[in-house]
Design a protein around this motif. Structure first.
Motif, PDB file in Angstrom:
ATOM      1  N   THR A 349       0.801  -1.053  -0.076  1.00 57.65           N
ATOM      2  CA  THR A 349      -0.123  -0.075   0.110  1.00 57.65           C
ATOM      3  C   THR A 349       0.973   1.413  -0.181  1.00 57.65           C
ATOM      4  O   THR A 349       2.154   1.099   0.220  1.00 57.65           O
ATOM      5  CB  THR A 349      -0.999   0.062   1.304  1.00 57.65           C
ATOM      6  N   ASN A 350       0.358   2.481  -0.355  1.00 51.05           N
ATOM      7  CA  ASN A 350       0.751   3.902  -0.165  1.00 51.05           C
ATOM      8  C   ASN A 350       1.119   3.903   1.384  1.00 51.05           C
ATOM      9  O   ASN A 350       0.483   3.835   2.289  1.00 51.05           O
ATOM     10  CB  ASN A 350       0.053   4.800  -0.594  1.00 51.05           C
ATOM     11  N   VAL A 351       2.504   4.151   1.596  1.00 52.32           N
ATOM     12  CA  VAL A 351       2.841   4.079   3.136  1.00 52.32           C
ATOM     13  C   VAL A 351       2.183   5.585   3.804  1.00 52.32           C
ATOM     14  O   VAL A 351       2.195   5.821   4.729  1.00 52.32           O
ATOM     15  CB  VAL A 351       4.207   4.374   3.258  1.00 52.32           C
ATOM     16  N   GLN A 352       2.121   6.686   3.012  1.00 48.90           N
ATOM     17  CA  GLN A 352       1.372   7.899   3.307  1.00 48.90           C
ATOM     18  C   GLN A 352       0.023   7.432   3.864  1.00 48.90           C
ATOM     19  O   GLN A 352      -0.488   7.817   4.749  1.00 48.90           O
ATOM     20  CB  GLN A 352       1.528   8.942   2.297  1.00 48.90           C
ATOM     21  N   ASP A 353      -0.768   6.630   3.103  1.00 47.41           N
ATOM     22  CA  ASP A 353      -1.950   6.192   3.405  1.00 47.41           C
ATOM     23  C   ASP A 353      -2.070   5.310   4.789  1.00 47.41           C
ATOM     24  O   ASP A 353      -2.761   5.277   5.555  1.00 47.41           O
ATOM     25  CB  ASP A 353      -2.848   5.468   2.331  1.00 47.41           C
ATOM     26  N   PHE A 354      -0.913   4.430   4.697  1.00 46.85           N
ATOM     27  CA  PHE A 354      -0.797   3.461   5.863  1.00 46.85           C
ATOM     28  C   PHE A 354      -0.536   4.287   7.144  1.00 46.85           C
ATOM     29  O   PHE A 354      -1.322   3.809   8.008  1.00 46.85           O
ATOM     30  CB  PHE A 354       0.259   2.744   5.621  1.00 46.85           C
ATOM     31  N   ILE A 355       0.038   5.263   7.009  1.00 50.27           N
ATOM     32  CA  ILE A 355       0.463   5.960   8.489  1.00 50.27           C
ATOM     33  C   ILE A 355      -0.764   6.705   8.822  1.00 50.27           C
ATOM     34  O   ILE A 355      -0.929   6.855  10.172  1.00 50.27           O
ATOM     35  CB  ILE A 355       1.665   7.140   8.210  1.00 50.27           C
ATOM     36  N   VAL A 356      -1.685   7.401   7.932  1.00 46.43           N
ATOM     37  CA  VAL A 356      -2.804   7.849   8.376  1.00 46.43           C
ATOM     38  C   VAL A 356      -3.953   6.980   8.775  1.00 46.43           C
ATOM     39  O   VAL A 356      -4.388   7.162   9.758  1.00 46.43           O
ATOM     40  CB  VAL A 356      -3.511   9.076   6.964  1.00 46.43           C
ATOM     41  N   HIS A 357      -3.623   5.811   8.215  1.00 49.26           N
ATOM     42  CA  HIS A 357      -4.670   4.778   8.551  1.00 49.26           C
ATOM     43  C   HIS A 357      -4.210   4.422  10.034  1.00 49.26           C
ATOM     44  O   HIS A 357      -5.357   4.219  10.857  1.00 49.26           O
ATOM     45  CB  HIS A 357      -4.572   3.759   7.706  1.00 49.26           C
ATOM     46  N   VAL A 358      -3.186   4.116  10.485  1.00 50.64           N
ATOM     47  CA  VAL A 358      -2.786   3.755  11.534  1.00 50.64           C
ATOM     48  C   VAL A 358      -2.973   4.593  12.667  1.00 50.64           C
ATOM     49  O   VAL A 358      -3.657   4.370  13.609  1.00 50.64           O
ATOM     50  CB  VAL A 358      -1.216   3.433  11.827  1.00 50.64           C
ATOM     51  N   ARG A 359      -2.691   5.888  12.573  1.00 47.62           N
ATOM     52  CA  ARG A 359      -3.201   6.960  13.172  1.00 47.62           C
ATOM     53  C   ARG A 359      -4.778   6.961  13.680  1.00 47.62           C
ATOM     54  O   ARG A 359      -4.967   7.101  14.694  1.00 47.62           O
ATOM     55  CB  ARG A 359      -2.661   8.444  12.786  1.00 47.62           C
ATOM     56  N   ASN A 360      -5.512   6.894  12.532  1.00 49.25           N
ATOM     57  CA  ASN A 360      -7.105   7.089  12.747  1.00 49.25           C
ATOM     58  C   ASN A 360      -7.333   5.824  13.379  1.00 49.25           C
ATOM     59  O   ASN A 360      -8.208   5.575  14.211  1.00 49.25           O
ATOM     60  CB  ASN A 360      -7.563   7.060  11.409  1.00 49.25           C
TER      61      ASN A 360
END
Length: 367
Positions: A349-360
């Motif tokens: 996956t896109n790591v930028q989306d991954f980080i946001v997903h984990v934060r949320n």
């Protein structure tokens, strides 16, 4: 749902083949940095060595090193750190027949799941893999690590700093206590500090991605300013950076290791230019880690995988060491498995989306 730490079950040393196994053979190093013939190369799994009739666990392992006997303990040592006189275990078998036993089944006892088909569609991890369950399990693991005194180590490529939302999301993870260590190259830190200093990454606005006039100077202007300050900490302390990944590491006393490459600009003052000094510093952080998450940095990910065992010994107990690789490229995440880090779990996956997903997923609110 909650997270439950798997129980480690050591080998049954009462089995006849292990009871009758001979003591492992050792040979002395005759020349610094050179292992004796027939040396035993270590793996990521728990390994036991029979000495004076007793099986001893090498508590801190990594792949492609050698095991050294040292006053009743077993140290796993890189070839470059061998010293004349070190007692190295020799033998190329791993089944106990030479007093060396590799045990990969401590957390599953080697059991195959019932009704598991030999053939199945989508057995490998790809863009089409469903990751919802993986994310939920990751959230629970991270909560467990934070509450239970675990150590979460993140390995990051520069893509993690190119987006405003991902920078903010990872900053929130640091503030909330989900980051105990960070490893990266010169680029991640440089572009994160550029974003804090000039609101760009490689000259592009970190939110709109619009290229700024003269923006191609921004990252080297940032490097120059940090070098003028003497350190990243001074750069932050003097007010040139007020947000982002490196800012939060400094403010929250999170240790970080930046290891350079031949293509680096600058680099930043803290960047290790000597690759072996950098490897030593990386391994110091890895030794503390109980969960490792690598994102969009193929070479740093493989390097970290090579020095990370599949288990961790703490207070006499053995637990899994969880290892994740996140990249938009299937090749990048599968490359790590090809290198021998078989215990890795991958997200394509896109790591930028991954980080946001984990934060949320961790329900962290913006401050």
């Amino acid at each position: 749902m909650g997270f439950t730490m798997p129980e480690y079950i050591e080998p049954d040393f009462n089995q006849e083949f292990l009871q009758k196994a001979p003591d492992a053979v050792m040979a002395a190093v005759e020349k610094d940095f050179v292992a004796p013939d027939n040396y035993h190369a270590t793996t990521i799994f728990p390994e036991y060595f029979k000495v004076n009739g007793q099986w001893i666990l090498a508590k801190e392992s990594r792949m492609d090193c050698v095991a050294v006997y040292d006053h009743g303990q077993i140290r796993v040592v890189e070839f470059r750190n061998l010293k004349k006189g070190d007692l190295v275990f020799v033998g190329r078998t791993e089944d106990g027949s030479e007093g060396i036993y590799v045990w990969p089944h401590g957390f599953n006892q080697g059991k195959i799941r019932e009704n598991e088909d030999t053939f199945a569609f989508r057995a490998l991890r790809s863009r089409e893999t469903a990751y919802s369950k993986d994310y939920d399990e990751l959230y629970e693991l991270l909560k467990y690590e934070k509450e239970g005194g675990g150590n979460i180590l993140w390995v990051m490529g520069p893509a993690c700093a190119f987006d405003a939302d991902s920078r903010n999301a990872f900053a929130a993870l640091i503030r909330a206590g989900y980051v105990q260590g960070l490893m990266a190259g010169n680029a991640l830190a440089t572009h994160d500090l550029e974003a804090a200093y000039l609101r760009t990454a490689l000259g592009q606005d970190v939110y709109t991605q619009e290229s700024m006039p003269g923006g191609h100077y921004n990252h080297i202007d940032t490097l120059n300013k940090v070098r003028g300050c003497g350190s990243i900490e001074n750069f932050v302390g003097e007010g040139y950076a007020g947000d982002g990944i490196m800012y939060e590491c400094v403010k929250n006393h999170v240790p970080y290791v930046l290891v350079g490459s031949i293509r680096d600009d600058g680099p930043l003052p803290e960047v290790f230019g000597n690759v072996y000094e950098g490897q030593n510093a990386m391994r110091d952080l890895v030794r503390k880690a109980t969960t490792v998450i690598c994102m969009a940095s193929a070479l740093h990910t493989i390097a970290t995988g090579n020095m990370t065992p599949s288990f961790r010994e703490s207070d006499g107990k053995i637990r899994p060491l969880y290892f994740f690789s996140v990249d938009i490229s299937e090749f990048a995440v599968n490359k790590l498995r090809d290198r021998g880090s078989l215990s890795v779990k991958t997200f394509v996956t896109n790591v930028q989306d991954f980080i946001v997903h984990v934060r949320n997923g961790l329900n962290l609110t913006e401050e």
